[in-house]
Design a protein around this motif. Structure first.
Motif, PDB file in Angstrom:
ATOM      1  N   GLU A 130      36.872  29.098 -15.023  1.00 45.55           N
ATOM      2  CA  GLU A 130      35.571  29.671 -14.982  1.00 45.55           C
ATOM      3  C   GLU A 130      35.166  29.663 -13.863  1.00 45.55           C
ATOM      4  OE1 GLU A 130      33.001  27.783 -17.615  1.00 45.55           O
ATOM      5  OE2 GLU A 130      34.220  28.104 -19.589  1.00 45.55           O
ATOM      6  N   PRO A 131      35.066  30.848 -12.897  1.00 46.35           N
ATOM      7  CA  PRO A 131      34.252  30.707 -11.671  1.00 46.35           C
ATOM      8  C   PRO A 131      32.990  30.178 -11.451  1.00 46.35           C
ATOM      9  CG  PRO A 131      34.296  33.091 -12.641  1.00 46.35           C
ATOM     10  CD  PRO A 131      35.050  32.181 -13.576  1.00 46.35           C
ATOM     11  N   TYR A 132      32.745  29.548 -10.485  1.00 47.55           N
ATOM     12  CA  TYR A 132      31.212  28.717 -10.425  1.00 47.55           C
ATOM     13  C   TYR A 132      30.415  29.589  -9.787  1.00 47.55           C
ATOM     14  CZ  TYR A 132      27.681  25.668  -9.270  1.00 47.55           C
ATOM     15  OH  TYR A 132      26.405  25.056  -8.863  1.00 47.55           O
ATOM     16  N   VAL A 133      29.314  29.856 -10.381  1.00 45.97           N
ATOM     17  CA  VAL A 133      28.229  30.872  -9.394  1.00 45.97           C
ATOM     18  C   VAL A 133      27.064  29.899  -9.195  1.00 45.97           C
ATOM     19  CG1 VAL A 133      26.688  32.688  -9.468  1.00 45.97           C
ATOM     20  CG2 VAL A 133      28.884  32.775 -10.709  1.00 45.97           C
ATOM     21  N   LYS A 134      26.800  29.557  -8.007  1.00 50.78           N
ATOM     22  CA  LYS A 134      25.670  28.776  -7.818  1.00 50.78           C
ATOM     23  C   LYS A 134      24.364  29.256  -8.076  1.00 50.78           C
ATOM     24  CE  LYS A 134      23.941  25.955  -3.781  1.00 50.78           C
ATOM     25  NZ  LYS A 134      24.345  25.538  -2.177  1.00 50.78           N
ATOM     26  N   ARG A 160      37.490  15.641 -10.263  1.00 51.79           N
ATOM     27  CA  ARG A 160      37.658  15.698 -11.766  1.00 51.79           C
ATOM     28  C   ARG A 160      36.127  16.228 -12.255  1.00 51.79           C
ATOM     29  NH1 ARG A 160      37.753  10.943 -14.071  1.00 51.79           N
ATOM     30  NH2 ARG A 160      37.997   9.543 -12.136  1.00 51.79           N
ATOM     31  N   ALA A 161      35.057  15.626 -11.485  1.00 53.62           N
ATOM     32  CA  ALA A 161      33.834  16.289 -11.775  1.00 53.62           C
ATOM     33  C   ALA A 161      33.708  17.594 -11.778  1.00 53.62           C
ATOM     34  CB  ALA A 161      32.860  15.589 -11.115  1.00 53.62           C
ATOM     35  N   VAL A 162      34.212  18.453 -10.676  1.00 58.28           N
ATOM     36  CA  VAL A 162      34.297  19.710 -10.457  1.00 58.28           C
ATOM     37  C   VAL A 162      34.993  20.558 -11.634  1.00 58.28           C
ATOM     38  CG1 VAL A 162      35.199  21.396  -9.018  1.00 58.28           C
ATOM     39  CG2 VAL A 162      34.264  19.709  -8.000  1.00 58.28           C
ATOM     40  N   GLY A 163      36.087  19.943 -12.121  1.00 57.98           N
ATOM     41  CA  GLY A 163      36.818  20.314 -13.347  1.00 57.98           C
ATOM     42  C   GLY A 163      35.806  20.357 -14.670  1.00 57.98           C
ATOM     43  N   GLU A 164      34.999  19.572 -14.555  1.00 57.64           N
ATOM     44  CA  GLU A 164      34.128  19.264 -15.988  1.00 57.64           C
ATOM     45  C   GLU A 164      32.732  19.743 -15.779  1.00 57.64           C
ATOM     46  OE1 GLU A 164      35.251  17.841 -18.552  1.00 57.64           O
ATOM     47  OE2 GLU A 164      37.280  17.378 -17.853  1.00 57.64           O
ATOM     48  N   ASN A 165      32.171  19.534 -14.690  1.00 60.36           N
ATOM     49  CA  ASN A 165      30.709  20.147 -14.604  1.00 60.36           C
ATOM     50  C   ASN A 165      30.542  20.436 -13.439  1.00 60.36           C
ATOM     51  OD1 ASN A 165      28.187  20.607 -14.933  1.00 60.36           O
ATOM     52  ND2 ASN A 165      27.628  19.181 -16.368  1.00 60.36           N
ATOM     53  N   PRO A 166      30.955  21.493 -12.812  1.00 55.87           N
ATOM     54  CA  PRO A 166      30.532  21.799 -11.196  1.00 55.87           C
ATOM     55  C   PRO A 166      29.201  21.919 -11.042  1.00 55.87           C
ATOM     56  CG  PRO A 166      31.383  23.918 -12.328  1.00 55.87           C
ATOM     57  CD  PRO A 166      31.528  22.583 -13.434  1.00 55.87           C
ATOM     58  N   ALA A 167      28.298  22.283 -11.788  1.00 54.78           N
ATOM     59  CA  ALA A 167      26.863  22.206 -11.548  1.00 54.78           C
ATOM     60  C   ALA A 167      26.314  21.002 -10.950  1.00 54.78           C
ATOM     61  CB  ALA A 167      26.095  22.866 -12.677  1.00 54.78           C
ATOM     62  N   SER A 168      26.763  19.897 -11.781  1.00 55.37           N
ATOM     63  CA  SER A 168      26.311  18.495 -11.329  1.00 55.37           C
ATOM     64  C   SER A 168      26.753  18.136 -10.188  1.00 55.37           C
ATOM     65  CB  SER A 168      26.752  17.473 -12.522  1.00 55.37           C
ATOM     66  OG  SER A 168      26.074  17.959 -13.836  1.00 55.37           O
ATOM     67  N   VAL A 169      27.950  18.487  -9.772  1.00 54.77           N
ATOM     68  CA  VAL A 169      28.544  18.290  -8.492  1.00 54.77           C
ATOM     69  C   VAL A 169      27.726  18.939  -7.299  1.00 54.77           C
ATOM     70  CG1 VAL A 169      30.517  18.557  -6.892  1.00 54.77           C
ATOM     71  CG2 VAL A 169      30.944  17.879  -9.368  1.00 54.77           C
ATOM     72  N   ASP A 170      27.526  20.113  -7.616  1.00 55.41           N
ATOM     73  CA  ASP A 170      26.657  20.894  -6.837  1.00 55.41           C
ATOM     74  C   ASP A 170      25.214  20.297  -6.461  1.00 55.41           C
ATOM     75  OD1 ASP A 170      26.202  23.044  -4.802  1.00 55.41           O
ATOM     76  OD2 ASP A 170      25.763  24.462  -6.481  1.00 55.41           O
ATOM     77  N   THR A 171      24.511  19.857  -7.714  1.00 53.68           N
ATOM     78  CA  THR A 171      23.305  19.335  -7.520  1.00 53.68           C
ATOM     79  C   THR A 171      23.273  18.096  -6.439  1.00 53.68           C
ATOM     80  OG1 THR A 171      22.887  20.348  -9.774  1.00 53.68           O
ATOM     81  CG2 THR A 171      21.456  18.436  -8.669  1.00 53.68           C
ATOM     82  N   ALA A 172      24.358  17.200  -6.625  1.00 57.51           N
ATOM     83  CA  ALA A 172      24.672  16.167  -5.838  1.00 57.51           C
ATOM     84  C   ALA A 172      24.750  16.450  -4.407  1.00 57.51           C
ATOM     85  CB  ALA A 172      25.648  15.274  -6.383  1.00 57.51           C
ATOM     86  N   GLY A 173      24.745  17.623  -4.074  1.00 56.33           N
ATOM     87  CA  GLY A 173      25.011  18.028  -2.685  1.00 56.33           C
ATOM     88  C   GLY A 173      26.273  18.108  -2.344  1.00 56.33           C
ATOM     89  N   ILE A 174      27.139  18.207  -3.076  1.00 57.15           N
ATOM     90  CA  ILE A 174      28.731  18.329  -2.884  1.00 57.15           C
ATOM     91  C   ILE A 174      29.344  19.777  -3.062  1.00 57.15           C
ATOM     92  CG2 ILE A 174      31.145  17.570  -3.204  1.00 57.15           C
ATOM     93  CD1 ILE A 174      29.666  14.679  -4.563  1.00 57.15           C
ATOM     94  N   SER A 175      29.855  20.193  -2.006  1.00 59.88           N
ATOM     95  CA  SER A 175      30.435  21.574  -2.033  1.00 59.88           C
ATOM     96  C   SER A 175      31.464  21.932  -3.145  1.00 59.88           C
ATOM     97  CB  SER A 175      30.992  21.971  -0.591  1.00 59.88           C
ATOM     98  OG  SER A 175      31.350  23.292  -0.764  1.00 59.88           O
ATOM     99  N   VAL A 176      31.123  22.559  -4.200  1.00 61.62           N
ATOM    100  CA  VAL A 176      32.309  22.976  -5.130  1.00 61.62           C
ATOM    101  C   VAL A 176      33.500  23.650  -4.856  1.00 61.62           C
ATOM    102  CG1 VAL A 176      32.526  24.006  -7.269  1.00 61.62           C
ATOM    103  CG2 VAL A 176      30.497  22.624  -6.918  1.00 61.62           C
ATOM    104  N   VAL A 177      33.046  24.552  -3.764  1.00 66.03           N
ATOM    105  CA  VAL A 177      33.986  25.546  -3.040  1.00 66.03           C
ATOM    106  C   VAL A 177      34.894  24.530  -2.142  1.00 66.03           C
ATOM    107  CG1 VAL A 177      34.371  27.606  -1.491  1.00 66.03           C
ATOM    108  CG2 VAL A 177      32.570  27.450  -3.123  1.00 66.03           C
ATOM    109  N   ARG A 178      34.656  23.674  -1.265  1.00 66.17           N
ATOM    110  CA  ARG A 178      35.358  22.894  -0.601  1.00 66.17           C
ATOM    111  C   ARG A 178      36.520  22.136  -1.506  1.00 66.17           C
ATOM    112  NH1 ARG A 178      31.924  20.313   1.800  1.00 66.17           N
ATOM    113  NH2 ARG A 178      32.323  18.353   0.950  1.00 66.17           N
ATOM    114  N   LEU A 179      35.970  21.584  -2.714  1.00 66.49           N
ATOM    115  CA  LEU A 179      36.641  20.685  -3.312  1.00 66.49           C
ATOM    116  C   LEU A 179      37.681  21.539  -4.255  1.00 66.49           C
ATOM    117  CD1 LEU A 179      34.353  18.188  -4.792  1.00 66.49           C
ATOM    118  CD2 LEU A 179      36.210  17.478  -3.587  1.00 66.49           C
ATOM    119  N   ARG A 180      37.533  22.672  -4.551  1.00 64.39           N
ATOM    120  CA  ARG A 180      38.338  23.471  -5.256  1.00 64.39           C
ATOM    121  C   ARG A 180      39.329  24.113  -4.311  1.00 64.39           C
ATOM    122  NH1 ARG A 180      35.459  26.988 -10.185  1.00 64.39           N
ATOM    123  NH2 ARG A 180      35.246  24.984 -11.557  1.00 64.39           N
TER     124      ARG A 180
END
Length: 335
Positions: free
Chosen positions: A329-333, A198-218
């Motif tokens: 929206e595609p996520y660009v790291k 759910r966090a990836v759908g709301e704020n993927p940048a925060s998830v990425d900052t926490a060291g979690i792969s946005v790409v893998r989750l999506r």
């Protein structure tokens, strides 16, 4: 209208709502992760064809189910690569999947079976059979007593009628689909994976900052979506009907999206929304025309009711239901 007729309408409601529910849950996982997927229709259609075709050839419904899931997963990977890896437009990717499935299924069906774009009718082993619960009145009881099944159920008590007509007699996919609702609610709201999704759908940048792969989750969400769409399509061809016919999804993928918006991306609300659409379809099938005083509602209007409700929901609720903020929206790291 007697009580047995009401039960029969509700029984049809459940059967017709199951593919909508599975597709709605599929869209729920995908869109909660920020990937909009209007290709649910195409995935269901591809799954329905391959499930019906392989079940007809092999004579085994479970092999057909696996084939349907595999076909849906293949299209899910295509959608994931286009929208996640290459950051393409998610809506265009979904439209392409729908168009691809609509054409390829008929083309392959005609090439394989030469029956005008449909598969052969499935035998008993090629279909999901209804599960009769203990103490439920079923066809075997009618054969033993020499009475019609409807007569036996009518003579039974009301609790026995509900138990035999509404709760018993569905295929295993029906029960699994209903169980998927509380399971999805628990996964999304009671587990760490669901929180991250759910966090990836709301704020993927925060998830990425926490060291979690946005790409893998999506990608995980997209694959879950593919599995559920595969089961939904297989149910259409091997349980609700006895084989594949051209365009047999009949817009169910889009209705599921409308139900998802109506439910505001929540599992339990999705169940009730899909049951509402299933009820309208059941009424249209059961009552070809309804008389209201001197006015007779034509069958064409009855059949169009689910689609009219889809337009009403999209027009009335699309502005009120708030989708995941990062959806579409595609996520660009950031470097």
């Amino acid at each position: 209208m007697d009580f047995l007729t009401v039960l029969q309408v509700l029984d049809s409601t459940v059967r017709l709502a199951i593919p909508l529910l599975l597709a709605c849950l599929a869209g729920l996982y995908s869109e909660r992760a920020g990937i909009f997927d209007i290709g649910l229709e195409g995935k269901m259609l591809a799954a329905a064809f391959f499930a019906g075709a392989i079940a007809a050839v092999s004579g085994n419904v479970w092999v057909g189910l696996l084939a349907g899931i595999g076909a849906s997963l293949a299209l899910s990977v295509v959608h994931g690569v286009a929208s996640i890896t290459f950051r393409g437009n998610q809506l265009i990717s979904g439209v392409a999947i729908n168009m691809l499935a609509a054409g390829v299924t008929v083309l392959i069906a005609q090439d394989w079976f030469k029956q005008g774009g449909r598969t052969p009718s499935l035998t008993e082993d090629g279909r999901f059979q209804p599960l009769e619960w203990p103490m439920a009145i079923g066809p075997k009881d009618a054969e033993e007593t020499g009475q019609r099944l409807s007569e036996l159920i009518t003579e039974a008590s009301i609790p026995q009628q509900i138990y035999s007509e509404l709760l018993s007699g569905h295929s295993i996919i029906v029960y699994l689909a209903i169980l998927a609702v509380p399971l999805s609610a628990w996964v999304l709201y009671g587990t760490r994976f669901g929180l991250r999704l759910r966090a990836v759908g709301e704020n993927p940048a925060s998830v990425d900052t926490a060291g979690i792969s946005v790409v893998r989750l999506r990608y995980t969400a997209v694959l879950i979506c593919g599995v559920l769409c595969g089961i939904a399509g297989a149910y259409l061809a091997t349980a609700l009907q006895a084989g594949f016919i051209k365009d047999m999804t009949a817009g169910r993928g889009f209705i599921a999206l409308a139900a998802l918006i109506f439910a505001k991306w929540r599992p339990w609300s999705a169940l009730w929304a899909c049951l509402l659409f299933g009820l309208l379809q059941a009424i249209a099938v059961r009552f070809q025309s309804i008389e209201v005083g001197d006015f007779v509602i034509p069958v064409q209007l009855m059949e169009a009711l689910p689609y009219i409700l889809t337009v009403v929901i999209l027009a009335g609720f699309v502005g009120r239901a708030v989708p995941p903020r990062a959806g579409g929206e595609p996520y660009v790291k950031e470097r």
